[in-house]
Write a protein that holds these residues in place. Structure first.
Motif, PDB file in Angstrom:
ATOM      1  N   ASN A 101      41.283  46.826  23.616  1.00  0.00           N
ATOM      2  CA  ASN A 101      41.959  47.607  22.548  1.00  0.00           C
ATOM      3  C   ASN A 101      40.812  48.079  21.481  1.00  0.00           C
ATOM      4  N   SER A 102      39.809  47.202  21.420  1.00  0.00           N
ATOM      5  CA  SER A 102      38.735  47.831  20.530  1.00  0.00           C
ATOM      6  C   SER A 102      37.790  48.810  21.084  1.00  0.00           C
ATOM      7  N   LEU A 103      37.964  49.017  22.624  1.00  0.00           N
ATOM      8  CA  LEU A 103      36.761  50.099  23.151  1.00  0.00           C
ATOM      9  C   LEU A 103      36.718  51.199  22.265  1.00  0.00           C
ATOM     10  N   PRO A 104      37.640  51.826  22.209  1.00  0.00           N
ATOM     11  CA  PRO A 104      37.586  53.533  21.668  1.00  0.00           C
ATOM     12  C   PRO A 104      37.543  53.672  20.202  1.00  0.00           C
ATOM     13  N   ARG A 105      37.408  52.411  19.533  1.00  0.00           N
ATOM     14  CA  ARG A 105      37.146  52.649  17.863  1.00  0.00           C
ATOM     15  C   ARG A 105      36.036  53.735  17.621  1.00  0.00           C
ATOM     16  N   ASP A 106      34.853  53.449  18.250  1.00  0.00           N
ATOM     17  CA  ASP A 106      33.749  54.195  17.906  1.00  0.00           C
ATOM     18  C   ASP A 106      33.550  55.460  18.625  1.00  0.00           C
ATOM     19  N   LEU A 107      34.197  56.007  19.565  1.00  0.00           N
ATOM     20  CA  LEU A 107      34.191  57.255  20.293  1.00  0.00           C
ATOM     21  C   LEU A 107      34.453  58.308  19.632  1.00  0.00           C
ATOM     22  N   LYS A 108      33.712  59.413  19.823  1.00  0.00           N
ATOM     23  CA  LYS A 108      33.672  60.421  18.973  1.00  0.00           C
ATOM     24  C   LYS A 108      34.690  61.631  19.761  1.00  0.00           C
ATOM     25  N   CYS A 109      34.644  61.617  21.020  1.00  0.00           N
ATOM     26  CA  CYS A 109      35.293  62.369  21.995  1.00  0.00           C
ATOM     27  C   CYS A 109      36.996  62.009  21.866  1.00  0.00           C
ATOM     28  N   GLN A 110      37.834  62.796  22.255  1.00  0.00           N
ATOM     29  CA  GLN A 110      39.273  62.355  22.471  1.00  0.00           C
ATOM     30  C   GLN A 110      39.257  61.515  23.780  1.00  0.00           C
ATOM     31  N   TYR A 111      39.969  60.988  23.578  1.00  0.00           N
ATOM     32  CA  TYR A 111      40.303  59.566  24.829  1.00  0.00           C
ATOM     33  C   TYR A 111      41.831  59.405  25.137  1.00  0.00           C
ATOM     34  N   GLN A 112      42.035  58.768  26.162  1.00  0.00           N
ATOM     35  CA  GLN A 112      43.401  58.366  26.730  1.00  0.00           C
ATOM     36  C   GLN A 112      43.032  57.116  27.022  1.00  0.00           C
ATOM     37  N   LEU A 113      43.902  56.191  26.989  1.00  0.00           N
ATOM     38  CA  LEU A 113      43.752  54.727  27.525  1.00  0.00           C
ATOM     39  C   LEU A 113      44.742  54.307  28.377  1.00  0.00           C
ATOM     40  N   TYR A 114      44.956  53.845  29.516  1.00  0.00           N
ATOM     41  CA  TYR A 114      46.237  53.173  30.101  1.00  0.00           C
ATOM     42  C   TYR A 114      45.566  51.872  30.838  1.00  0.00           C
ATOM     43  N   ALA A 115      45.781  50.876  30.418  1.00  0.00           N
ATOM     44  CA  ALA A 115      45.047  49.569  30.550  1.00  0.00           C
ATOM     45  C   ALA A 115      43.841  49.702  30.767  1.00  0.00           C
ATOM     46  N   ASP A 116      43.333  49.655  31.985  1.00  0.00           N
ATOM     47  CA  ASP A 116      41.832  49.859  32.269  1.00  0.00           C
ATOM     48  C   ASP A 116      41.516  51.343  32.486  1.00  0.00           C
TER      49      ASP A 116
END
Length: 900
Positions: free
Chosen positions: A623-638
């Motif tokens: 869950n904490s992986l995208p916290r510091d990303l600057k780009c847009q993202y989508q996460l579905y499990a792994d």
């Protein structure tokens, strides 16, 4: 050919010749003919499926020619390819040959034979040039060149340039080269054993739960004094006692018995039919051997009568077999079991593990394979900062369950797979409602003591192939079959965790995490991504996207780190953390294949795939992986995708931003014991037309990620212009491949069963993520999907290929396919209007100011943006009559749509 040989192909009696000629006046050397071909014995159906094409600008001595033909021998799907390489130094040979093999590989032949004049002397001891490339390509595709004597013999040399190549050398009986009178090359040939030998009959142990007398079973249960179990304090002993008593009941009321499993190719063939077939064949043989035979004489009429009798018996037996085993009146469970047993519908990839992979080898890889993955730096502990800690916040703890909840969770479990205790969920259901107090007492005791019973920690792993024809342990996914009593409890824990995380304020889960969350799905994730891409098309903008892959992600979950995250990031109480830790630790598993079972092996990391808790725990872990990303993202499990948009001329700056985020992902993964896989990571640059070629490389984990023209994103095939041709072609291939399997059994399937098959198997191919891509399809692509649907309708109603389906087409979906797509888009928009879509989609859907009109404010969009379902759907919604939009619920809305 020798100069004395005739011009044109040589005809052989009793053989058909399939050829692929060169274009007129473009023959080889001085002859006007040329080309390649194959001879097939008459009676064997052979279909050309791949042919080489010719560029007039390419010199004749550089044209690589091939012809691939498909045939069926017994039940084998056999591919035979004829290859011609004009000369040994042909610079395009390696590239053309490798491309041909890639195309052949996608066809999924059971056996493959390649023959022809390669003009590459494979008898040289030191391969160079195309010879070395040929060896490299064959190694990559697991192909073998069969040994023969020299095939081109002159006064000064003897070379082996006419080759026999196969992917199954163990099936070859002989391969030779012999002299002929029409060619200056030797004739090469092979004999292959393609018989399918019937395996010996298997004996399996089964229990007949259909014969259980439910009244006697429940009376026996009540007399077994289960109340004493409530007084047991030790959780492991309590769980063992419950399991033991249920097993004893099962042994008394559904005892094990050994049955012999017959593997009959045509189960409807009876002894009477076999005798009729023998007499028919004998009559045919006697007629064919009569030198004075004449069609219509007494001997011919005798054969016809016996032939018709055998055909009638077979047809009647087939129909009776189908009515008995595939009747739509059978229970769904029984019907689908019968269908799978006959091979009509099987969800797994092609075949189980090969004989070369032992169960112990698979088990070691599933348990310890992730340990072989290397990091450039050792992971270190980084406790997550408590980002939502507020005064007076309630921390999460598991609450007691009750009989009603346990009953609901039992009903939710449909899988009949049995875990290590051998107790199926169907037997638990037979004991309801009398067993509910015992289970409630057991589950509440586990929650009080925070101890997960050891008897439930042994999993039986079924290796599910990730690809067709798997050959290595990494080609399989480990799915754990857990005890049914454990599954019920896991569902109870899962529901409590989901309720807590979904209702937390402020939110605990990453905003764009779509995996295993209510109202979230792969469809909603892809709708958001494609909407963002479409809106950047006009105005000369492009979108750079990277789809990040993690190796063995679920196996790599570190239990200590997960405990820290649950405690600090999600505010689980120590008791809740202890129970989760007890669920994960000290687990063991065995791998079970068709005919063998492995030794027990301890599992020290990861979450058990097959448990409903596994996916949610992994989502919390990442869950904490995208916290510091600057780009847009989508996460579905792994499954993580990051993307960024901007002007095409600034594509190098966009890639720099993506690379910065990839560095963040790599660093986070190292700190959290996950292993990024750059080899399976995909990259693509979306633009309205053409392609964008950057000067900067996309780099992930020190490896360059090649930019592809199309990618597979959450099961959806996406190309760089969002033209959707790859997706439509993929759907087409799946449907026609499945129909090909279905048609083999069509004579024994009633119409109602064929209809069920199409609705359950074919329709999902047409509807998966359809709201994402359907608004962007061209007229030709929509017609392509319609042709697939019509072919399915013809299968259901046994119509000829060109016969119209107008009168029966609507019986499958209740309306036409185009109408079905439009209805599904409108139902998606209804969810949006009701606020039942994720926040990342609801932000693009704004209601109109007048509530009485129940309309959307159409999102600002460009021409390309109109292809997004959020735009096209809003426009279609606004055009609906007000009475339709005012329906009280989704069911009433769908009903009104169908009647419209």
């Amino acid at each position: 050919m020798k100069s004395s040989s005739p011009i044109g192909p040589v005809r052989l009696p009793s053989y058909n010749f399939i050829k692929h000629s060169l274009p007129s006046t473009r023959g080889r050397h001085s002859k006007s003919c040329g080309g390649i071909g194959l001879y097939f014995l008459k009676g064997i159906k052979a279909t050309p499926i791949l042919k080489s094409t010719f560029n007039p600008d390419t010199p004749i001595n550089q044209r690589f020619e091939f012809l691939v033909v498909q045939t069926r021998i017994n039940d084998l799907n056999v591919g035979i390819a004829i290859v011609y390489n004009p000369n040994a130094s042909n610079q395009s040979f390696a590239q053309e040959y490798e491309k041909l093999l890639l195309d052949i590989q996608e066809l999924g032949f059971d056996r493959l034979f390649l023959l022809g004049d390669y003009n590459i002397n494979v008898s040289l001891l030191h391969p160079v040039g195309n010879h070395a490339a040929l060896n490299r390509i064959h190694d990559a595709f697991n192909l073998s060149v069969l040994p023969t004597s020299p095939t081109r013999i002159t006064d000064v040399s003897a070379t082996t340039i006419d080759l026999l190549v196969t992917d199954n050398p163990q099936s070859i009986v002989t391969s030779k080269a012999i002299t002929n009178c029409i060619s200056d090359h030797e004739t090469v040939f092979l004999i292959s054993d393609v018989k399918i030998r019937r395996p010996p009959a298997q004996r399996i142990t089964v229990r007949d739960f259909r014969a259980v007398n439910i009244t006697r079973l429940q009376a026996d249960f009540q007399s077994n004094n289960f109340e004493n179990i409530a007084d047991i304090v030790n959780i492991n002993l309590k769980a063992e006692r419950v399991t033991s008593k249920i097993q004893n009941l099962m042994d008394r009321h559904a005892p094990e018995r050994v049955i012999r499993v017959k593997n009959r190719k045509s189960p409807w063939i009876t002894a009477e039919i076999e005798r009729a077939i023998y007499i028919r064949d004998l009559a045919r043989t006697l007629y064919s051997r009569n030198p004075n035979r004449v069609k219509g004489d007494n001997q011919w009429c005798d054969y016809v009568r016996k032939r018709d009798l055998a055909a009638t018996l077979i047809s009647t037996s087939k129909r009776q077999y189908g009515e008995r085993h595939f009747s739509p009146n059978l229970s769904a469970h029984k019907l689908w079991n019968n269908l799978r047993r006959e091979g009509i519908h099987n969800n797994s990839k092609q075949n189980a593990p090969t004989e070369q992979i032992e169960p112990n080898q698979l088990n070691r890889f599933f348990c310890d394979g992730h340990r072989r993955l290397k990091h450039s730096a050792q992971p270190h502990n980084t406790d997550v900062v408590d980002r939502t800690n507020v005064h007076g916040e309630n921390r999460f703890s598991f609450q007691h369950t009750n009989s009603q909840e346990v009953s609901i969770k039992i009903a939710e479990i449909q899988s009949s797979a049995t875990g290590a205790d051998g107790i199926p969920i169907s037997f638990i259901k037979l004991l309801c409602p009398f067993i509910l107090p015992t289970l409630v007492n057991l589950y509440n005791a586990i929650i009080d003591t925070n101890i997960f019973p050891a008897i439930w920690k042994k999993g039986i792993v079924t290796p599910i192939p990730k690809i067709s024809n798997p050959t290595q342990p990494k080609d399989f996914r480990p799915i754990s079959v857990l005890p049914a009593i454990s599954k019920i409890f896991e569902k109870i824990l899962l529901a409590q965790i989901i309720k807590y995380t979904e209702n937390a304020n402020p939110p605990l889960l990453a905003r764009n995490q779509s995996g295993y969350r209510k109202r979230h799905s792969t469809t909603t994730a892809l709708v958001k991504v494609t909407h963002d891409i479409y809106n950047k098309f006009d105005g000369g903008q492009c979108t750079v996207m990277v789809l990040v892959d993690f190796s063995l992600a679920f196996n790599c979950v570190n239990h200590c780190k997960l405990q820290n995250k649950l405690r600090e990031e999600f505010h689980f109480t120590p008791n809740a953390c202890s129970l989760i830790n007890s669920f994960l630790t000290d687990r063991k598993q065995v791998v079970k294949t068709t005919d063998a079972i492995s030794d027990i092996h301890p599992v020290t990391d990861g979450t058990p795939q097959g448990s409903c808790l596994s996916a949610l725990l992994f989502s919390l872990y990442i869950n904490s992986l995208p916290r510091d990303l600057k780009c847009q993202y989508q996460l579905y499990a792994d499954d993580l995708q990051i993307y960024i948009s901007g002007p095409r001329e600034d594509v190098d700056m966009l890639i720099a931003a993506v690379n910065a985020d990839l560095n963040i992902i790599e660093s986070w993964a190292r700190q959290n014991a996950l292993f990024p896989n750059p080899k399976k990571t995909q990259a693509i640059i979306f633009c309205k037309t053409g392609t964008v070629t950057p000067n900067t490389e996309i780099v992930f984990c020190s490896e360059t990620i090649q930019i592809a023209g199309k990618v597979v994103n959450l099961g959806l095939h996406i190309d760089n212009n969002l033209r959707w041709s790859s997706q439509v072609n993929s759907v087409t291939a799946k449907i026609f491949g499945t129909l090909h399997t279905f048609r083999k059994f069509a004579p024994v399937l009633p119409t109602a069963t064929r209809k069920k098959l199409v609705q359950a198997v074919i329709v999902p191919f047409l509807t998966y993520c359809d709201v994402v891509y359907y608004p962007g399809l061209s007229v030709a692509q929509k017609e392509q999907l319609n042709r697939c649907f019509k072919a399915s309708v013809r299968f259901v109603y046994n119509l000829r290929r060109r016969e119209s389906t107008d009168t029966v087409r609507s019986s499958i979906l209740g309306h036409e396919l185009d109408t079905n797509y439009q209805h599904r888009i409108l139902c998606f928009m209804l969810q949006g209007y009701s606020g039942n879509l994720p926040e990342y989609i609801q932000q693009h859907l704004q209601r109109g100011q007048l509530n009485r009109t129940r309309s959307f404010i159409v999102p600002q969009h460009t021409t390309s943006g109109r292809k997004s379902v959020l735009v096209a759907g809003a426009i279609a919604w606004n055009e609906l009559p007000l009475a339709l939009k005012q329906q009280p619920n989704a069911v009433a809305f769908k009903t009104a749509l169908r009647r419209r």
